[in-house]
Design an enzyme around this catalytic site. Structure first.
Site, PDB file in Angstrom:
ATOM      1  N   GLU A  65     -20.842 -34.448 -34.087  1.00  0.00           N
ATOM      2  CA  GLU A  65     -19.759 -33.861 -33.281  1.00  0.00           C
ATOM      3  C   GLU A  65     -18.412 -34.435 -33.713  1.00  0.00           C
ATOM      4  OE1 GLU A  65     -18.048 -34.352 -28.769  1.00  0.00           O
ATOM      5  OE2 GLU A  65     -20.181 -34.667 -29.116  1.00  0.00           O
ATOM      6  N   ASP A  69     -15.626 -32.006 -35.369  1.00  0.00           N
ATOM      7  CA  ASP A  69     -14.337 -31.848 -34.696  1.00  0.00           C
ATOM      8  C   ASP A  69     -13.196 -31.897 -35.712  1.00  0.00           C
ATOM      9  OD1 ASP A  69     -12.483 -31.972 -32.303  1.00  0.00           O
ATOM     10  OD2 ASP A  69     -12.045 -33.898 -33.216  1.00  0.00           O
ATOM     11  N   GLU A 141     -19.378 -28.155 -32.308  1.00  0.00           N
ATOM     12  CA  GLU A 141     -18.696 -29.053 -33.246  1.00  0.00           C
ATOM     13  C   GLU A 141     -19.710 -29.797 -34.105  1.00  0.00           C
ATOM     14  OE1 GLU A 141     -14.611 -30.181 -30.784  1.00  0.00           O
ATOM     15  OE2 GLU A 141     -16.414 -31.422 -30.546  1.00  0.00           O
TER      16      GLU A 141
END
Length: 208
Positions: A65, A69, A141
């Site tokens: 994640e 991102d 993400e």
């Protein structure tokens, strides 16, 4: 090259998914023109920390994640910069912030069917209605991070633009997706030359 099931030499090996789990992942990935190469990595990307904890797995999707991102933010920023040559910096920043917000990512993840492939712990599953949108956004993400590690930046860019950024832009144009708080703040700033101040008048419910 990295071995299947490992992100790098310092990461513990991720267990191979069961035949049923692998088949589900393959079906999900094929919907979005992704091959099942390094399926263990995609399995990890779609495994929430609550499930990993309950099942004593060697990790979860939070590191992916973090990576996804950054990849997502860069790709969306470049896409907006190139597709809107006359837009001012402030306008580009607002569009980017909206497109990569957890609420929009979560809604897009739900449209993509990511919810069906995501593994949650029993407790999180019971309470998922409270946080499903942000939880799904975080997992999307992580999926971007797995796409980047598996197929490289060009493939990640195509995936983000075709399946996240462009559809999310259409989503933002719907009346129910309007950001009324931002519009209110801009109005107050323009009319009174200062930002609004918010005061918490009460809190209730569990900490989460």
């Amino acid at each position: 090259p990295a071995k299947a099931g490992r992100m790098d030499d310092n990461q513990p090996e991720w267990p191979a998914p069961s035949a049923e789990r692998a088949a589900l992942l393959v079906r999900f990935l094929r919907q979005w023109n992704l091959s099942a190469e390094k399926i263990e990595l995609f399995d990890q990307a779609l495994t929430h920390a609550s499930f990993a904890f309950e099942n004593n797995l060697p990790g979860d999707n939070e590191r992916l994640e973090f990576l996804g991102d950054s990849v997502l933010g860069f790709v969306v920023a470049r896409w907006l910069f190139e597709s809107s040559p006359l837009a001012a910096e402030g306008n580009l920043s607002r569009k980017k912030a909206s497109l990569v917000s957890r609420s929009i990512l979560g809604r897009r993840a739900r449209e993509m069917g990511l919810e069906e492939a995501l593994r949650l712990g029993k407790g999180e599953s019971r309470n998922a209605s409270r946080h499903r949108t942000s939880l799904l956004g975080s997992s999307l993400e992580a999926l971007v991070g797995a796409v980047y590690l598996t197929f490289g930046m060009d493939a990640a860019q195509r995936f983000v633009i075709d399946h996240i950024a462009a559809p999310s832009q259409e989503l933002l144009e719907r009346p129910e997706a309007r950001d009324y708080k931002s519009a209110f703040q801009e109005l107050v700033q323009k009319r009174f030359r200062c930002p609004p101040q918010y005061i918490t008048v009460g809190e209730f419910g569990p900490d989460h």
